[in-house]
Write an enzyme that holds these catalytic residues in place. Sequence first.
Site, PDB file in Angstrom:
ATOM      1  N   GLY A  36       0.905  -1.209   0.093  1.00 34.73           N
ATOM      2  CA  GLY A  36      -0.081   0.083  -0.050  1.00 34.73           C
ATOM      3  C   GLY A  36       0.880   1.270  -0.027  1.00 34.73           C
ATOM      4  O   GLY A  36       1.995   1.124   0.300  1.00 34.73           O
ATOM      5  N   CYS A  37       0.267   2.401  -0.223  1.00 35.87           N
ATOM      6  CA  CYS A  37       0.969   3.624  -0.471  1.00 35.87           C
ATOM      7  C   CYS A  37       1.490   4.037   0.989  1.00 35.87           C
ATOM      8  O   CYS A  37       2.512   4.294   1.109  1.00 35.87           O
ATOM      9  CB  CYS A  37       0.180   4.687  -1.118  1.00 35.87           C
ATOM     10  SG  CYS A  37      -1.340   4.837  -0.288  1.00 35.87           S
TER      11      CYS A  37
END
Length: 358
Positions: free
Chosen positions: A160-161
């Site tokens: 994920g970011c």
Amino acid sequence: MDVASVCVVGACGFAGMELCRLVLGHPGMELRMATDRKAAGTRLADVHPAFEGATDIVLSQPDPELIAGSCALAFLAVPHTASLSLTPRLLELGVSVVDLSADFRLRDPATYEAWYGTPHTSTDLLHEAVYGLPELNRAGLQGLAARRADGEPVLVAAPGCYPTATALAAMPALESGIATGDLVISDAISGVSGAGRAATERTHFCHANESVEAYGVAKHRHTPEMEQTLSDVAGRPMGVVFTPHLAPLTRGLLATVYLEAAEGVRPQDVQAAYERRYANEPLVSVLTAGHMPATASVAGSGRAQVGVALSVRRRPMIVASCAIDNLGKGAAAQAVQCANLVLGLPETEGIRAPAPLI
């Protein structure tokens, strides 16, 4: 150079759109298919006019048999749970998968079920998936390249970011031993595109503009991913206190982490640890002492910038900030970086350009 035939599943979302853009400009990949359930039968360029003149691809339904008929690798830019039904069939049909969703990031299915509120229906693949943070797991990704060269389809679980930026900010301190304790605090700010293409009350322009808001406090789903990654890095169980914020930016993400410094650590020790750790990383830069990163310096790119400092008031704390583009190093560009490694291509192929200057 052999050219890999690629499908982007979920091409109409922001991450999918960015993947299409990167693949279209990639010398080692050919965008053979793009899919979207709602827009199937429509030209990609009619959904995103920026692709006019670059591709005539017509969007298809995300049918694994159809994808396997023409593609060797599929990027899945889909919401969580969607990959659970697509990925097993794609692998059965011989298609390698780079999954941008959360479905194969967490090794413990019980943790996934607790945080995502749904049973994990492909637990047999959890031990097959390689976590796609190259700066942490390059050897694992290169191992997939060897398996794929032997004809075996492989699975990458792209991070994920928020976990990407948090990990890049914290890793050197944990690996080198200059940080102690079992807790990492991560305060992070993301642009509105990180919430996806579908507008909500929170992301509507009138609500998001000229406002910064904390959200998902103490319950954001990226928390267990961060704890899993940082525990692996530290070699001991790590807890994470994570507070995400929404800022009126189109794209960009800044994570600032706080770690307790080991006794006797000096500012120059912190700077040196970070510079050593990232000295040979092609897409991560450590700023000189006294400088901290800005999202504008990496927006539109697959790069990350890190800055560090040591706070010595009362309890010595390492403060490290990492700036990435939430759609770049936080999603599409990192997925391409992983695919490059899996395909045996130069790691930065197609994503080495710096950020736009304005």
